[in-house]
Scaffold this motif. Sequence first.
Motif, PDB file in Angstrom:
ATOM      1  N   ARG A  22       0.826  -1.206   0.000  1.00 52.64           N
ATOM      2  CA  ARG A  22       0.000   0.000   0.000  1.00 52.64           C
ATOM      3  C   ARG A  22       0.861   1.258   0.000  1.00 52.64           C
ATOM      4  NH1 ARG A  22      -3.417  -3.403   3.373  1.00 52.64           N
ATOM      5  NH2 ARG A  22      -2.443  -2.614   5.274  1.00 52.64           N
ATOM      6  N   LEU A  23       2.164   1.107   0.258  1.00 52.43           N
ATOM      7  CA  LEU A  23       3.109   2.223   0.248  1.00 52.43           C
ATOM      8  C   LEU A  23       4.338   1.841  -0.560  1.00 52.43           C
ATOM      9  CD1 LEU A  23       3.045   3.185   4.037  1.00 52.43           C
ATOM     10  CD2 LEU A  23       1.952   4.424   2.159  1.00 52.43           C
ATOM     11  N   LYS A  24       4.991   2.844  -1.119  1.00 54.19           N
ATOM     12  CA  LYS A  24       6.230   2.620  -1.860  1.00 54.19           C
ATOM     13  C   LYS A  24       7.444   2.823  -0.951  1.00 54.19           C
ATOM     14  CE  LYS A  24       8.065   1.637  -5.725  1.00 54.19           C
ATOM     15  NZ  LYS A  24       7.934   0.261  -6.158  1.00 54.19           N
ATOM     16  N   TYR A  25       7.372   3.845  -0.108  1.00 52.00           N
ATOM     17  CA  TYR A  25       8.485   4.048   0.818  1.00 52.00           C
ATOM     18  C   TYR A  25       8.040   4.772   2.081  1.00 52.00           C
ATOM     19  CZ  TYR A  25       9.183   8.847  -1.062  1.00 52.00           C
ATOM     20  OH  TYR A  25       9.040  10.154  -1.448  1.00 52.00           O
ATOM     21  N   ILE A  38      10.262   7.888  14.777  1.00 46.23           N
ATOM     22  CA  ILE A  38       8.908   8.117  14.275  1.00 46.23           C
ATOM     23  C   ILE A  38       8.880   8.077  12.742  1.00 46.23           C
ATOM     24  CG2 ILE A  38       8.219   9.488  16.280  1.00 46.23           C
ATOM     25  CD1 ILE A  38       8.671  12.021  14.509  1.00 46.23           C
ATOM     26  N   VAL A  39       7.685   7.980  12.192  1.00 46.01           N
ATOM     27  CA  VAL A  39       7.486   8.079  10.745  1.00 46.01           C
ATOM     28  C   VAL A  39       7.436   9.558  10.391  1.00 46.01           C
ATOM     29  CG1 VAL A  39       5.890   7.645   8.841  1.00 46.01           C
ATOM     30  CG2 VAL A  39       6.245   5.893  10.591  1.00 46.01           C
ATOM     31  N   GLU A  40       8.309   9.974   9.484  1.00 47.00           N
ATOM     32  CA  GLU A  40       8.285  11.370   9.035  1.00 47.00           C
ATOM     33  C   GLU A  40       7.342  11.529   7.856  1.00 47.00           C
ATOM     34  OE1 GLU A  40      11.527  14.743   8.392  1.00 47.00           O
ATOM     35  OE2 GLU A  40      11.739  13.118   6.924  1.00 47.00           O
ATOM     36  N   LYS A  41       7.442  10.606   6.896  1.00 47.14           N
ATOM     37  CA  LYS A  41       6.531  10.680   5.761  1.00 47.14           C
ATOM     38  C   LYS A  41       6.468   9.331   5.059  1.00 47.14           C
ATOM     39  CE  LYS A  41       9.395  12.332   1.942  1.00 47.14           C
ATOM     40  NZ  LYS A  41       9.598  13.371   0.955  1.00 47.14           N
ATOM     41  N   THR A  42       5.401   9.172   4.283  1.00 47.94           N
ATOM     42  CA  THR A  42       5.216   7.982   3.458  1.00 47.94           C
ATOM     43  C   THR A  42       4.836   8.434   2.061  1.00 47.94           C
ATOM     44  OG1 THR A  42       2.869   7.788   3.983  1.00 47.94           O
ATOM     45  CG2 THR A  42       4.411   6.601   5.419  1.00 47.94           C
ATOM     46  N   SER A  43       4.970   7.518   1.099  1.00 47.02           N
ATOM     47  CA  SER A  43       4.584   7.864  -0.269  1.00 47.02           C
ATOM     48  C   SER A  43       4.192   6.618  -1.043  1.00 47.02           C
ATOM     49  CB  SER A  43       5.737   8.570  -0.982  1.00 47.02           C
ATOM     50  OG  SER A  43       5.364   8.888  -2.308  1.00 47.02           O
ATOM     51  N   ASN A  44       3.305   6.824  -1.992  1.00 47.96           N
ATOM     52  CA  ASN A  44       2.923   5.780  -2.948  1.00 47.96           C
ATOM     53  C   ASN A  44       3.629   5.988  -4.279  1.00 47.96           C
ATOM     54  OD1 ASN A  44       1.104   4.941  -1.032  1.00 47.96           O
ATOM     55  ND2 ASN A  44      -0.631   5.953  -1.968  1.00 47.96           N
ATOM     56  N   ARG A  61      18.432  10.342   8.060  1.00 50.20           N
ATOM     57  CA  ARG A  61      17.134   9.675   8.012  1.00 50.20           C
ATOM     58  C   ARG A  61      17.366   8.185   7.804  1.00 50.20           C
ATOM     59  NH1 ARG A  61      16.037  14.152   9.298  1.00 50.20           N
ATOM     60  NH2 ARG A  61      14.347  15.465   8.587  1.00 50.20           N
ATOM     61  N   TRP A  62      16.313   7.413   8.049  1.00 48.59           N
ATOM     62  CA  TRP A  62      16.281   6.011   7.633  1.00 48.59           C
ATOM     63  C   TRP A  62      15.119   5.889   6.670  1.00 48.59           C
ATOM     64  CZ3 TRP A  62      15.930   6.981  13.039  1.00 48.59           C
ATOM     65  CH2 TRP A  62      17.121   6.802  13.741  1.00 48.59           C
ATOM     66  N   VAL A  63      15.282   5.048   5.673  1.00 47.85           N
ATOM     67  CA  VAL A  63      14.225   4.862   4.679  1.00 47.85           C
ATOM     68  C   VAL A  63      14.047   3.376   4.436  1.00 47.85           C
ATOM     69  CG1 VAL A  63      13.506   5.315   2.305  1.00 47.85           C
ATOM     70  CG2 VAL A  63      14.863   7.024   3.532  1.00 47.85           C
ATOM     71  N   VAL A  64      12.789   2.962   4.287  1.00 42.32           N
ATOM     72  CA  VAL A  64      12.487   1.633   3.776  1.00 42.32           C
ATOM     73  C   VAL A  64      11.796   1.864   2.447  1.00 42.32           C
ATOM     74  CG1 VAL A  64      11.208  -0.500   4.115  1.00 42.32           C
ATOM     75  CG2 VAL A  64      12.309   0.612   6.053  1.00 42.32           C
ATOM     76  N   TYR A  65      12.370   1.264   1.397  1.00 40.30           N
ATOM     77  CA  TYR A  65      11.885   1.487   0.029  1.00 40.30           C
ATOM     78  C   TYR A  65      11.581   0.144  -0.618  1.00 40.30           C
ATOM     79  CZ  TYR A  65      11.394   3.846  -4.440  1.00 40.30           C
ATOM     80  OH  TYR A  65      10.882   4.367  -5.603  1.00 40.30           O
ATOM     81  N   ASP A  66      10.389   0.002  -1.176  1.00 36.72           N
ATOM     82  CA  ASP A  66      10.010  -1.198  -1.919  1.00 36.72           C
ATOM     83  C   ASP A  66      10.503  -1.007  -3.352  1.00 36.72           C
ATOM     84  OD1 ASP A  66       8.920  -3.495  -2.944  1.00 36.72           O
ATOM     85  OD2 ASP A  66       6.830  -2.899  -2.647  1.00 36.72           O
ATOM     86  N   PHE A  67      11.678  -1.535  -3.622  1.00 32.97           N
ATOM     87  CA  PHE A  67      12.378  -1.301  -4.892  1.00 32.97           C
ATOM     88  C   PHE A  67      11.958  -2.352  -5.918  1.00 32.97           C
ATOM     89  CE2 PHE A  67      16.064  -1.461  -7.711  1.00 32.97           C
ATOM     90  CZ  PHE A  67      16.273  -0.109  -7.968  1.00 32.97           C
ATOM     91  N   GLU A  68      11.314  -1.902  -6.987  1.00 27.32           N
ATOM     92  CA  GLU A  68      10.871  -2.801  -8.048  1.00 27.32           C
ATOM     93  C   GLU A  68      11.783  -2.675  -9.260  1.00 27.32           C
ATOM     94  OE1 GLU A  68       6.779  -1.870  -8.804  1.00 27.32           O
ATOM     95  OE2 GLU A  68       6.124  -2.785  -6.939  1.00 27.32           O
TER      96      GLU A  68
END
Length: 137
Positions: A22-25, A38-44, A61-68
Motif C-alpha cells: 500500500r506504500l512505496k516508501y 517516528i514516521v516522518e513521511k510515506t509515499s505511494n 534519516r532512515w528509509v524503507v523502500y520497496d524497490f521494483e
Amino acid sequence: MASGVPVSDKCLSTYQELKARRLKYIVYTLNSTNSEIIVEKTSNSSDYEQFVTSLPKAECRWVVYDFEFEKDGAKRSKICFISWSPDNAKIRSKMVFASSRDGLRRSLDGIHVEIQATDPDEIEYNTVHNKATLTIR
C-alpha cells in the motif's frame, strides 16, 4: 533494544502497510527530543529520482523502500533499508542516528537489501538496482 532510542508503534504498523504494497516508501526520523523513532513521511509514488531528491541534504534519516525492477524478463521487488547520513550532517545527529539504527532495523522483518549512504550517488537507481539483483538466487 540494545542501544539508541525506542521505535514507535506507528513505525511498525506503517512498515506492515509497505509490505502489503500500500506504500512505496517510508522515511523515518527522530522526534524533536530524540527520544523516539517516528514516521516522518510515506509515499505511494514510484518516482525513484523524486524520492532521492526529497531526502534532506544535511540531516540523517532512515528509509524503507520497496524497490521494483526487472531481471531475466520477470518483475521483481526487494525491500531496501537505507541509512541516510550525509557527510555534512551534524556530528551529534550522526552519532544518535548510528546508535539507534540497529534497533529500528531489527524491528523490521523482511528487509532484503541494506544500504548506508552519505551522498545521493550511493543511492542512485543503478547502484540500488545492482545491490538488489545480487540478492536474487
